[in-house]
Design an enzyme around this catalytic site. Structure first.
Site, PDB file in Angstrom:
ATOM      1  CE1 TYR A   1      42.126  47.133  45.593  1.00  0.00           C
ATOM      2  CE2 TYR A   1      40.618  45.927  44.172  1.00  0.00           C
ATOM      3  CZ  TYR A   1      41.544  46.002  44.894  1.00  0.00           C
ATOM      4  OH  TYR A   1      42.678  44.824  44.922  1.00  0.00           O
TER       5      TYR A   1
ATOM      6  CG  ASP B   1      38.832  35.001  45.763  1.00  0.00           C
ATOM      7  OD1 ASP B   1      40.025  35.299  45.737  1.00  0.00           O
ATOM      8  OD2 ASP B   1      38.288  33.970  45.832  1.00  0.00           O
TER       9      ASP B   1
END
Ligand code: IVH
Length: 715
Positions: free
Chosen positions: A243, A136
């Site tokens: 990622y 987040d």
């Protein structure tokens, strides 16, 4: 402000006494200094540019009248006080997309099933996924050329982000040079975040200094990265997990998991909880494992992302308009809290829908203060599902004064999920849902099968008209700088220079010059801010066709539907002509409209109806002459099927219908559902029936699947 200051703020300059003027100059100096700091230092403006300009010109006007009262720290002397340019823009060569969300285990099984269907894989065929925590923070794209960091950009709107290269270079986890051999060009994508410990320490420091603290680690990370001064970013403890990737000159690996390993070798930090999984059951087990560790990770995550591991399959699966088909975010379940339902308000939306809203005693749910919740429709208030008729909340209705449970899931609007009848006040009464529009008094009707009741006033209803205008200027539509929701509300009710429909926006400047009461010095505008507004409007006269169609605010017509219509008709006259001539349910224009893949009967009915409603149609006709409409460029012009209309029929053997369609569209072809004189190619598999006959009759080229694959270079 003190009471005295509030009083001076309201006095026109020419009526100020010297004592008022002294107080007012002191107030303005304070307000403008705070506004400057918020804008330049904290990256969090506290007032609009228009308000800023108005305050500055008021300050200058007072100084002209009372030169002796000019302060040594006068805001008019401050250089660099005008809002700075901010960050440069970066166009992402590969768009930065978002992810579809799921909240339930069932949805994850559906995700796997959808992918198998698309790829024509049986339920037993092996299909591996990677499960990674969903961090987040805020996403960042880092571009490396010959191993050196050359550019860092925020996501922005996914297409264009902000250039934060200097700031990214100060983040410890972001290598300035890659370790070992790397592709010539490599864009590494990932999440910038702040740990809980660093966040608490930063806020403690801030509380002692400026007193301005951040609400949560995500805001702190975003505020720190988006600093105009990289020295400030350097002093903030930011971190980065890699990622994903954007442009690459050669692939890093052939699986998602392999790419994560390569990121590590190149010097990035990769989240240690990433797992290879064999199917939905293993994904859900990984989810459980991550969720169990959530509280002790030391940084915020809001779910787990599942991605197809094999990159060749990812490529075949491709993208919907803003999200990949090969990934999904499994969000953690919502947070809950109990509070009092203070009132039920009924608002009127852009399409006339009467939308009930719960006003709540403010309560903190998962770190956010909630004071409103959606009530969906009248059946929902009664405790019944409008679509299935099934009981919700055990068929307990909602009444003003009730004690209710709120659930907030991610960014979704909070919902009321339960009500405690033991705390219901004795004198409470069931909610009486209005049968007329609370804004214009027109009858509000609920059509069979529709969950909502709608005002029948059309754009004669002020609530609908204003909501349509807000939609018209919204970000995905005309996106006019300085003309947002607040300004629309102001202008809509302005007796001097009203904006009541879209065309009024484009006559604003003309009306302003023709008018004795100018915008300047009214509604908080000064000379400069008024000029800026006119300039911003001028810039938007040129508008891409798909945005214009979307901006009209036609019910059921979203961005992707608008893009389909723009692409298909190619120009406003062609689109407008077809819609004017079309009749709902029959005729060549109707056939053509509904043969566009992705345009269903509901959408088609809504668009055709909009063009036949007198008031709505007249408003559109008044708008068009003010615009210069840009036609869409044909997609992927280099492909041999770009711009061609193709139809698939019969059984396809090498790919599913969904994949064939996505493939054709990505090459710029239009995929239609039925054969007409406009069809260029019919791809007929075994079992082709009437469509093949139609094609023959119309002289349309017919080829089989193998020839098609040959044609698009996929054989
Ligand atoms: S993959 C094409 N992986 O979530 C999709 N995103 O809701 C590329 N995020 O904008 C995104 N952790 O900012 C991916 N492990 C992860 C993530 C992740 C956080 C964020 C990212 C993205 C947003 C989408």
């Amino acid at each position: 402000m003190t009471a005295q200051e509030t009083a001076t703020a309201a006095i026109p300059v020419e009526m100020l006494t010297p004592e008022d003027a002294r107080l007012e100059l002191a107030r303005l100096s304070g307000v403008l200094e705070a506004a400057n700091a918020a804008y330049h230092r904290d990256d969090a403006p506290v007032i609009s540019d228009a308000d800023y300009d108005a305050l500055k010109s008021r300050n200058a006007a007072i100084e002209v009248r009372f030169p002796e009262l000019k302060r040594p720290d006068s805001p008019s002397e401050q250089v660099g006080a005008a809002p700075a340019e901010g960050f440069g823009k970066v166009v992402h060569r590969v768009p930065m997309l978002s992810l579809a969300n799921e909240f339930a285990a069932e949805g994850i099984h559906d995700f796997d099933a959808r992918i198998r269907r698309f790829l024509n894989l049986g339920p037993e065929a092996p299909l591996a996924y990677v499960a990674e925590p969903k961090i987040d923070g805020l996403s960042l794209s880092l571009r490396y050329e010959r191993g050196r960091l050359v550019q860092a950009a925020t996501r922005g709107d996914g297409e264009v982000g902000e250039n934060v290269t200097a700031n990214a270079g100060t983040v410890g986890d972001i290598p300035k040079r890659l370790r070992g051999p790397a592709p010539e060009v490599l864009e590494v994508r990932g999440e910038v975040y702040m740990t809980h410990a660093d966040f608490v320490a930063l806020n403690a420091r801030a509380a002692e200094g400026s007193g301005r603290v951040f609400a949560n680690p995500r805001n702190a990370a975003a505020g720190s990265l988006r600093q105009l001064d990289p020295k400030i970013t350097a002093s903030r403890p930011l971190r980065f997990f890699a990622y994903a990737w954007g442009e690459v000159s050669e692939p890093l690996a052939d699986t998602q998991f392999g790419c994560l390993r390569r990121f590590e070798e190149l010097g990035f930090t990769v989240n240690a909880l990433a797992r290879l999984c064999d199917g939905p059951e293993e994904l859900l087990a990984a989810y459980g494992e991550v969720e169990a560790q959530r509280a002790t990770l030391g940084y915020d995550i809001d779910g787990v992302v599942y991605k197809v591991n094999d990159l060749a399959l990812q490529r075949r699966l491709g993208f919907r308009s803003t999200t990949p088909r090969w990934a999904v975010a499994h969000k953690f379940s919502a947070e809950r809290a109990w509070t009092r339902l203070l009132a039920i308000e009924v608002n009127v939306g852009r399409t006339g829908a009467l939308a009930p809203l719960a006003r709540l005693q403010p309560v903190t749910v998962g770190g956010v203060v909630v004071s409103n919740a959606t009530l969906h429709n009248e059946d929902y208030i009664k405790g019944r599902s409008a679509s299935t008729g099934e009981a919700i909340r055990g068929e307990r209705d909602l009444r003003v004064g009730d004690w209710v449970e709120i659930r907030r899931a991610g960014d979704v609007i909070p919902q009321i999920v339960d009500v405690d009848l033991s705390k219901r006040p004795d004198d409470s009464v069931p909610f009486d849902f209005p049968q007329t529009c609370p804004q214009c008094g027109s009858e509000a009707v609920r059509e069979a099968g529709d969950a909502v009741r709608r005002c029948t006033g059309g754009i004669a209803c002020p609530a609908q008209a204003i909501e349509k205008l807000k939609h018209f200027v919204s970000r995905s539509a005309f996106d006019i700088e300085g003309l947002g929701i607040k300004q629309i509300e102001m202008f809509f009710n302005d007796p001097v220079l009203p904006i009541r429909e879209p065309a009024d926006i484009f006559t604003l400047e003309e009306r302003d010059s023709a008018n004795l009461a100018r915008l300047k010095n009214r509604l908080g505008y000064g000379e400069k801010s008024a000029r800026n507004l006119f300039q911003a409007i001028e810039e938007r006269r040129r508008i891409p066709l798909d945005r214009l169609i979307f901006a009209l605010g036609i019910r059921h017509l979203g961005e992707s539907g608008s893009a389909l219509l723009a692409q298909h008709y190619g120009s406003w006259p062609a689109f407008e002509g077809a819609m004017s001539a079309a009749e709902v349910g029959a005729g060549p224009q109707w056939e053509e409209l509904t043969s566009i893949d992705g345009v269903g009967k509901v959408l088609a009915t809504s668009v055709v109806t909009a063009f036949h409603q007198e008031a709505e149609r007249a408003a559109i006709d008044r708008l068009i002459p003010h615009l210069r409409i840009e036609n869409p460029a044909p997609r992927a012009t280099t492909s041999p099927v770009a711009g061609k209309t193709v139809v698939f029929t019969g059984t396809l053997e090498r790919m599913t219908r969904a994949e064939a369609k996505a493939r054709a569209e990505s090459l710029g072809a239009k995929v239609a559902g039925s054969v007409s004189a406009r069809t260029d190619i019919l791809i007929a598999g075994p079992g082709a029936g009437s469509k093949a006959k139609d094609a023959e009759r119309l002289g349309v080229m017919v080829i089989d699947e193998a020839a098609w694959l040959d044609l698009i270079g996929a054989a």
